[in-house]
Motif scaffolding. Structure first.
Motif, PDB file in Angstrom:
ATOM      1  N   PHE A 154       0.827  -1.203   0.000  1.00 26.84           N
ATOM      2  CA  PHE A 154       0.000   0.000   0.000  1.00 26.84           C
ATOM      3  C   PHE A 154       0.868   1.263   0.000  1.00 26.84           C
ATOM      4  CE2 PHE A 154      -1.520  -3.481   2.627  1.00 26.84           C
ATOM      5  CZ  PHE A 154      -2.624  -3.888   1.893  1.00 26.84           C
TER       6      PHE A 154
ATOM      7  N   LYS B 228       2.577   3.913   2.128  1.00 20.69           N
ATOM      8  CA  LYS B 228       2.388   3.428   3.490  1.00 20.69           C
ATOM      9  C   LYS B 228       2.689   1.936   3.581  1.00 20.69           C
ATOM     10  CE  LYS B 228      -1.121   6.860   4.776  1.00 20.69           C
ATOM     11  NZ  LYS B 228      -2.460   7.063   5.382  1.00 20.69           N
TER      12      LYS B 228
ATOM     13  N   ALA C 176      -4.533   2.605   3.347  1.00 21.62           N
ATOM     14  CA  ALA C 176      -3.763   1.440   3.782  1.00 21.62           C
ATOM     15  C   ALA C 176      -4.400   0.862   5.039  1.00 21.62           C
ATOM     16  CB  ALA C 176      -2.313   1.821   4.049  1.00 21.62           C
TER      17      ALA C 176
END
Length: 678
Positions: free
Chosen positions: A582, A585, A642
């Motif tokens: 993600f 992140k 995320a």
């Protein structure tokens, strides 16, 4: 993975009928009357049966409950307590044995074959008539598609048009008798057959079936006893009286299992002793044969045959010397044989009247102690004298000697209302009860710790396992993690003397007696404001690096709590995962649930980083055992692009995170997803 009693009081003996696959708090049980509940039996509706002996089936897709009584089928919509209405048009005389499928593809299993309905039971048509004698006919289908399977005896048939036509499938390997079939609700290619030779699985819609890995039987089968290898802790032999193969063996400490049979006749074998690559096992019916393997059970050679009877092997203090006590029957008694070459050749040294039950040998002077209709001892295995001043006139059920203090002996009895365990510290001359804190009943198994003389363990035929660390003066329950309380045998691994093995009706279990009480370690929580993510770790090096600024932006929240570090029965490894999928992140995730752990490992988006600690699961009611408190897991629902989770032990933190839109991932009753020490 976590179980707890659902039914009590008037529902104590209830049988599960069905749970809603989309909401498992919705449940139907049979308690003499049919009981429906929307909150897992906290509250419920009683539904009078159409008659005594009725069977039930729930079609969740159609919102209907079906019942069969003899040859009549009844139907009732969800939420109603009656009346039952007959829906038997088209069914033949006879008995309806069960149902399968649902919706437009509902099947009834009858004495005259399988019938189908496409209108909720309003009318039934013949669907499948067994090609051979009607034996063990079963059907499997979830009703959401037209595919279903039927079995009769050892034959499997398949329909792809809702039961209008059936086609025979290739035979299962070995032509086993099929007890029941199950087809996956979301993958009709995956079919499981329960047979008299074990569980068999098809991944191609019934075209081919293969035996599932034998690990599925352990734990599971009744285990009478375990044979451990003197010099190899990873090799075990488990004798299973209800298994057609007789016994199973593992060479990797229990990760994988194989069944034992002689290659020539397929005869079941029951191992009795193992050292290195040499294994000795009994097999046969009218003629008992002692078989010997020199390649860890791959091949076998018969070394000694006997008339019908039973034998017991005892290893002498000399590791190459063995004694064989073989009981021929009440008219012939027991003959004693001796081998000086690990069982390759045997010499008879005499016989005596009586039958050996449990037998042990002192490691200092070689004296034998045995149950021969009472407690006896012998210097040579042939001439026996009764001993036991102070022992009760009850059936002796277990016996063990201390390896470090050989004059200390424990004996167990089948006692009702009185002490079941006795102890002698003078080699069996005098005895005293040591049952304070123990239940009465059948003390079926005793095992004295081979390393610590004061530690002793007792297993009851219906009472679980108890342990003492003061030579039997006090006892405490050690049954946590066992699937049931029926203990057949207790023994220590010969190659791993701190490993206690319990043979039960639900398989084999082990306990690391050297670990003691599970050790707790400190978990420390950190926060990264850039991501709005939380992270928890128990690793000292990681904690030091975070505290030292090696990962800028991560700061302590001030939250710490204890988690368990030592492997023990009843604990699951806490799988740790990391993902940078993600980006920019990243995120960590922890789970003690094996299905969740396996799924993430297989999915590929998360990197498995090992097991962080040992985790205690909550009960099915969300509760934690005494001495433990709820452990919470909350999820940010993917906010910020995320996934992120936070793990906590405080109710206030959970409320705080919920106010920010985070979701609690735990039991509905307590919000807990696991438990940690208080």
């Amino acid at each position: 993975e976590a179980w707890g009693r659902l039914s009590s009081g008037v529902l104590a003996s209830a049988h599960l009928v069905s749970t809603n696959p989309l909401n498992q708090r919705q449940i139907y049980v049979d308690a003499g009357t049919l009981v429906a509940s929307n909150d897992r039996l906290q509250t419920w509706l009683g539904i009078a049966p159409p008659g005594t002996g009725a069977i039930y089936y729930v079609d969740w897709s159609a919102g209907l409950v079906f019942s069969a009584l003899g040859g009549i089928v009844y139907r009732l919509p969800f939420g109603q307590s009656g009346p039952w209405l007959s829906y038997s048009t088209g069914l033949p005389p006879g008995t309806v044995r069960g149902f399968s499928g649902g919706g437009q593809n509902l099947y009834a299993l009858t004495d005259n074959g399988i019938y189908r309905t496409a209108n909720g039971g309003a009318s039934w048509q013949p669907s499948f008539s067994p090609p051979s004698r009607y034996v063990n006919t079963s059907a499997a289908g979830d009703g959401s598609n037209a595919v279903a399977f039927a079995a009769a005896g050892s034959e499997v048939h398949k329909t792809s048009d809702g039961g209008q036509t059936w086609n025979p499938m290739p035979p299962l390997p070995g032509a086993p008798q099929i007890t029941s079939l199950v087809v996956s609700s979301n993958n009709p290619l995956r079919v499981v057959a329960l047979t008299d030779r074990g569980l068999m699985l098809s991944r191609d819609g019934g075209v081919t079936f293969n035996a599932t890995p034998t690990t599925s039987r352990l734990p599971g089968n009744v285990v009478s006893d375990v044979v451990t290898n003197v010099s190899n802790a990873n090799q075990l032999f488990v004798n299973e009286p209800n298994n057609n193969y007789g016994a199973s063996s593992t060479a990797d400490g229990g990760k994988t299992w194989t069944s034992l049979r002689t290659a020539d006749s397929g005869m079941p074998l029951y191992p009795n002793w193992a050292s290195g690559s040499i294994v000795l096992a009994f097999g046969g019916a009218s003629v008992q044969t002692l078989f010997r393997s020199t390649d860890s059970g791959a091949t076998w050679t018969g070394v000694k045959s006997f008339f019908a009877g039973s034998g017991t092997l005892v290893q002498d203090r000399n590791p190459t010397t063995l004694y064989l006590f073989f009981y021929y029957g009440i008219d012939h008694g027991t003959e004693v044989w001796k081998s000086n070459d690990t069982g390759a050749t045997w010499t008879s040294i005499g016989s005596f009247v009586g039958r050996i039950g449990t037998i042990r040998q002192r490691q200092d002077n070689g004296e034998f102690f045995a149950d021969i209709g009472g407690l006896f001892h012998s210097a040579d295995g042939l001439n026996w004298s009764a001993i036991g001043s102070g022992l009760p006139p009850l059936r002796l059920t277990s016996l063990d000697l201390s390896a470090t203090t050989p004059s200390t002996i424990f004996a167990g009895f089948d006692a009702t209302g009185g002490p079941a365990v006795f102890k002698s510290i003078d080699g069996g001359t005098t005895w005293l009860p040591v049952s304070g804190g123990l239940p009465s009943g059948n003390a079926a198994a005793i095992a004295v710790d081979p390393l610590v003389a004061a530690k002793v363990y007792v297993g009851f035929a219906n009472g679980g396992v108890y342990g003492s660390s003061d030579g039997g003066a006090t006892w405490s329950s050690l049954s946590a993690g066992l699937y049931d309380t029926y203990i057949n045998y207790l023994q220590f691994s010969l190659a791993e003397p701190s490993r206690l093995l319990a043979s039960t009706r639900s398989g084999m279990f082990s306990l690391d007696t050297g670990a003691g009480v599970p050790t707790s370690i400190l978990a420390v929580e950190y926060y990264y404001s850039v991501f709005n993510h939380y992270f928890v770790t128990v690793y000292p090096a990681e904690i030091s690096a975070l505290d030292g600024g090696a990962f800028p932006g991560w700061v302590r929240t001030g939250e710490t709590y204890a988690v368990e570090a030592s492997v023990a029965n009843g604990l699951n490894p806490m799988c740790r995962f990391f993902s940078a999928t993600f980006a920019p992140k990243s995120s960590h995730f922890y789970t003690p649930y094996s299905q969740e752990c396996r799924g993430l490992k297989a999915a590929g988006a998360w990197q498995y980083e090992g097991d962080a600690w040992q985790q205690r699961l909550r009960g099915i009611d969300g509760a934690c055992a005494g001495g433990f408190r709820p452990y919470y897991r909350v999820y940010n629902n993917g906010a910020g692009g995320a996934p992120a989770h936070r793990y906590a032990v405080k109710d206030a933190i959970v409320a705080q995170m919920q106010a920010q839109g985070w979701i609690v991932e735990g039991a509905a009753e307590t919000k807990a997803f696991a438990c940690v020490p208080q």
